[in-house]
Design a protein around this motif. Structure first.
Motif, short mmCIF file in Angstrom:
data_model
loop_
_atom_site.label_atom_id
_atom_site.label_comp_id
_atom_site.label_asym_id
_atom_site.label_seq_id
_atom_site.Cartn_x
_atom_site.Cartn_y
_atom_site.Cartn_z
N ALA A 211 -6.45 2.84 2.88
CA ALA A 211 -5.20 3.60 2.95
C ALA A 211 -5.49 5.06 3.28
N ASP B 129 -4.21 7.32 6.56
CA ASP B 129 -3.46 8.57 6.40
C ASP B 129 -3.91 9.63 7.39
N PRO C 196 0.89 6.12 8.54
CA PRO C 196 1.46 6.26 7.18
C PRO C 196 2.06 4.97 6.64
N TYR C 197 2.71 4.19 7.49
CA TYR C 197 3.29 2.94 7.01
C TYR C 197 2.18 1.98 6.57
N THR C 198 1.12 1.86 7.36
CA THR C 198 0.01 0.98 6.99
C THR C 198 -0.64 1.44 5.70
N ALA C 199 -0.77 2.77 5.51
CA ALA C 199 -1.36 3.28 4.28
C ALA C 199 -0.50 2.92 3.07
N ARG C 200 0.84 3.06 3.19
CA ARG C 200 1.72 2.70 2.07
C ARG C 200 1.64 1.20 1.78
N ARG C 201 1.54 0.39 2.82
CA ARG C 201 1.43 -1.06 2.63
C ARG C 201 0.15 -1.43 1.89
N TYR D 289 -7.72 1.18 -1.37
CA TYR D 289 -7.38 2.60 -1.42
C TYR D 289 -8.14 3.38 -0.34
N ASP E 248 -1.46 -1.87 -5.78
CA ASP E 248 -0.73 -1.57 -7.02
C ASP E 248 0.08 -2.75 -7.53
N ARG F 87 -1.57 0.49 -0.18
CA ARG F 87 -1.46 0.91 -1.58
C ARG F 87 -0.52 -0.03 -2.36
N HIS F 88 0.52 -0.55 -1.70
CA HIS F 88 1.40 -1.51 -2.35
C HIS F 88 0.64 -2.79 -2.70
#
Length: 492
Positions: free
Chosen positions: A401, A405, A413-418, A398, A424, A420-421
């Motif tokens: 991520a 951001d 942003p794409y790396t941050a979403r990856r 986290y 999670d 967090r995926h």
């Protein structure tokens, strides 16, 4: 000029590169404090440099005194004596731009004090020759002859002659010349072998790489021969001592140092590629790769090999510092590293346990666990919801991520979403499975059938009376008498 200042005639000689360290408009005369600060500067500029003994006593002092009946020497003669003794002591090496700082002070008539800092300009420690006393003595005798000074008497009686060197001293001198790292024949041969291995390593095909690795093994064995010759020369040059008891045998680890060659994973090369000018590190195993990546190198995975490179966009001097640090840490971990001359260093930084090694200790505890409770306790360290290892990994993901951001890059942003995926979904599945496994072990309350403490006992009702336990007997410090015969119960 302060009263405690040293005049320019008091400093009769100094290291050759001093003129390049002073400005044209700087004062021509320094005080004693300024000279002392000048000699101590390498200690502050290189805080991690240390001697082979592990200390930082870098100041070396050598004093020379004339015979009371000797003639007065001129300043040029004192300067010649200082330079000749500095070269004999290994402090001044002709043509070496990174030699030590030293000055020669004449504070009293008929006396010369040579003070040097053994930390070189490149941050390494200047190792004195093994036969330092013999070299200084021989050079002093030659200075006496060249300047027509009164020779030192070798005995109390008048008209005594100098003793000839013993056979051991002559052999020690010969072995020292063979093992000399600067101009010895073995060092020259080893350099040619390493150069040939470097050339072959960059040729296409596996045959060139295999040959290069064999040549590196030969060069390593030759280096061991140099070390053995140097140590033997030191023992021959030492004065004989009376022994009252036989010397103990050396430890087995020392005796077996050359018994077998190290594995190929212990060899690496850190060199600048002649075609792309990139700094590349090749060879080694997972431990060496961890060291390289902690220094800052980037792994490159290919079909047939994995090597490391310096990050892109670095200045050449930054790449040099990065490669030098990698060589120092790899050699501190007992790796054999062949590197370019600009990356060579004698520094050996201290090694500390990593966070990963602390987590890996849990695997050791699992392999030693004998009950399900022991295994559940170990897995709890991974699955604890507040301060477990997986919970800490989730926090790291986290945090990474959040960092991406606000990075401002297009892919941030794409790396941050990856990231967090991963936290999670994938990490959640892993933690759920481990929690289920841990809970099942905690509810079982059973010993491991193959990890029980063996008592090496067989029931008395065993039909095969000769049956014994196949486990090896426990170590015993003293013979134990056999137990008395019994009719029932357990027997050995």
């Amino acid at each position: 000029m302060p009263k405690d200042g040293l005049t320019e005639h008091t400093i009769v000689a100094y290291w050759p590169a001093l003129d390049s360290y002073t400005l044209d408009d700087e004062q021509a005369t320094w005080s004693a404090v300024q000279w002392a600060d000048h000699l101590e500067d390498p200690l502050f500029e290189n805080p991690f440099a240390a001697s082979p003994r592990g200390d930082r006593q870098a100041i070396s002092h050598l004093n020379v005194r004339l015979h009371p009946d000797d003639r007065d020497l001129s300043g040029a003669e004192w300067a010649e004596i200082a330079h000749r003794l500095a070269r004999a002591a290994g402090i001044e090496v002709p043509g070496d731009a990174n030699s030590c700082r030293w000055i020669a002070v004449q504070a009293k008539p008929g006396r010369l004090d040579l003070v040097a800092n053994l930390i070189r300009l490149d941050g390494t420690w200047q190792h004195p020759p093994v036969d330092l006393g013999r070299r200084l003595n021989d050079e002093a005798r030659r200075i006496e002859q060249d300047l027509h000074l009164i020779p030192v008497a070798t005995s109390a009686g008048p008209g005594s002659t100098r003793s000839l060197p013993t056979a051991s001293a002559q052999l020690a001198g010969l072995l020292t010349q063979l093992a000399d790292e600067q101009s010895g024949p073995l060092a020259t041969v080893r350099g040619l072998i390493e150069h040939t291995a470097h050339r072959l390593a960059h040729q296409a095909g596996t045959a060139g790489s295999d040959t290069a690795r064999r040549l590196e093994l030969i060069a390593t064995r030759l280096h061991h021969v140099q070390e053995d010759l140097d140590a033997t020369a030191g023992r021959l040059a030492a004065p004989p001592r009376l022994r009252t008891a036989p010397a103990p045998a050396p430890p087995a680890t020392h005796r077996r140092r050359n018994a077998s060659l190290p594995s190929a994973d212990r060899f690496l090369t850190v060199q600048r590629d002649p075609h792309s000018a990139e700094v590349l590190a090749r060879g080694g195993g997972s431990e060496a790769h961890s060291i390289l990546e902690r220094v800052g190198f980037v792994p490159v995975v290919r079909l047939h090999e994995t090597f490391h490179r310096a990050p892109t966009g670095l200045a050449p001097d930054t790449e040099t510092r990065l490669a030098t640090e990698a060589v120092a840490r790899l050699r501190a971990a007992s790796y054999y590293v062949a590197c370019d001359e600009e990356f060579a260093t004698d520094r050996r930084p201290a090694r500390y346990p990593t966070l990963g090694s602390s987590v890996a200790h849990l695997a050791v505890r699992l392999r030693e666990a004998t009950t399900t409770e022991d295994a559940a306790d170990v897995l709890t360290e991974l699955t604890a919801p507040y301060d477990g290892v997986l919970a800490a990994i989730e926090q790291v993901l986290y945090a990474a991520a959040d960092f991406h951001d606000g990075l401002g890059a297009a892919a941030g942003p794409y790396t941050a979403r990856r990231l967090r995926h991963l936290a999670d979904e994938h990490l959640h599945v892993l933690r759920t499975d481990l929690i289920h496994t841990r809970n099942a072990l905690a509810d079982r309350h059973a010993p491991h059938p193959r990890r029980r403490a063996c008592a090496q006992e067989v029931p008395a009702e065993e039909r095969e009376r000769s049956a014994v336990c196949a486990c090896p007997p426990p170590p015993r410090t003293a013979p134990v008498p056999p137990p008395p015969a019994v009719v029932a119960g357990l027997r050995r």
